[in-house]
Enzyme design. Structure first.
Site, mmCIF file in Angstrom:
data_model
loop_
_atom_site.group_PDB
_atom_site.id
_atom_site.type_symbol
_atom_site.label_atom_id
_atom_site.label_comp_id
_atom_site.label_asym_id
_atom_site.label_seq_id
_atom_site.Cartn_x
_atom_site.Cartn_y
_atom_site.Cartn_z
ATOM 1 N N HIS A 49 -7.987 -0.609 -0.130
ATOM 2 C CA HIS A 49 -9.187 -0.692 0.708
ATOM 3 C C HIS A 49 -10.072 0.531 0.496
ATOM 4 O O HIS A 49 -9.627 1.543 -0.050
ATOM 5 C CB HIS A 49 -8.778 -0.783 2.185
ATOM 6 C CG HIS A 49 -8.052 0.445 2.648
ATOM 7 N ND1 HIS A 49 -6.684 0.575 2.532
ATOM 8 C CD2 HIS A 49 -8.506 1.603 3.182
ATOM 9 C CE1 HIS A 49 -6.324 1.765 2.982
ATOM 10 N NE2 HIS A 49 -7.406 2.418 3.382
ATOM 11 N N HIS A 132 -13.719 5.962 -2.300
ATOM 12 C CA HIS A 132 -12.608 5.867 -3.236
ATOM 13 C C HIS A 132 -11.623 4.824 -2.723
ATOM 14 O O HIS A 132 -11.709 4.390 -1.583
ATOM 15 C CB HIS A 132 -11.894 7.228 -3.380
ATOM 16 C CG HIS A 132 -11.157 7.622 -2.147
ATOM 17 N ND1 HIS A 132 -11.795 8.177 -1.052
ATOM 18 C CD2 HIS A 132 -9.840 7.525 -1.804
ATOM 19 C CE1 HIS A 132 -10.902 8.408 -0.094
ATOM 20 N NE2 HIS A 132 -9.714 8.016 -0.526
#
Length: 195
Positions: A49, A132
């Site tokens: 995620h 990220h």
């Protein structure tokens, strides 16, 4: 048999998730690293995620306050176009894949999500958004594997995709030994629609 008492708190964050096709590309690129560094704590692919807001431990009673405003926010927003690209590390302990695409829209979405959480009266520690996708962690005593695995992703460039849903996620982090597992508490489609 004694019934388990549900936890009074839950560790919560709000995130986007790449589609399965994008995750499969990255998983393929990580193949050599999986084989070379089996002792790293690899995140489960289904848990990958992009965190927009990390709220930490919240009382379970706070979670329902977030549902209606997050649903409304998602319904009012267009999907964000993103892609997974390259790799890097934080402090030689955390391996990640980078994010590219419409980063301006991603930052705006994160800012709006964080403002909404505050409007709900939920306090949390603000962290700078560094887009990220966390892939793995290792011990401080073995930093070389993270650095080498990140170098192995240097040339990776995944397909572009549109975020489909806004996810309210809970985790079991800090609830005993073993890997961290995440679960959707609820998610909402962008541009209209429900969970």
């Amino acid at each position: 048999m004694k019934e388990k008492t549900p936890p009074a708190t839950v560790r919560v964050f709000i995130a986007l998730a790449p589609p399965d096709e994008a995750k499969a590309e990255l998983e393929h690129a990580l193949g050599p690293a999986y084989g070379a560094y089996p002792r790293m704590r690899w995140n489960r692919i289904e848990d990958w995620h992009i965190t927009l807001a990390f709220l930490g431990e919240l009382p379970v009673s706070a979670v329902p306050l977030l549902r209606p405003p997050l649903a409304a926010l998602a319904a009012a927003r267009e999907p964000v176009e993103l892609a997974l690209r390259g790799g890097g590390h934080f402090d030689e302990r955390v391996l990640w894949s980078g994010i590219e695409g419409d980063l301006e829209a991603l930052h705006l979405l994160a800012s709006d999500v964080r403002a909404l959480v505050k409007e709900c009266g939920i306090a949390f520690e603000e962290r700078v958004l560094r887009p990220h996708l966390t892939l793995a962690r290792t011990r401080r005593s073995d930093p070389a594997c993270v650095v080498e695995a990140a170098a192995g992703l240097e040339g990776f460039s995944g397909r572009r995709w549109h975020s489909e849903r806004l996810h309210l996620v809970g985790s079991n982090q800090g609830r005993g030994p073993g890997p961290i597992h995440y679960r959707d508490i609820e998610s909402w489609a962008f541009g209209g629609g429900g969970s």
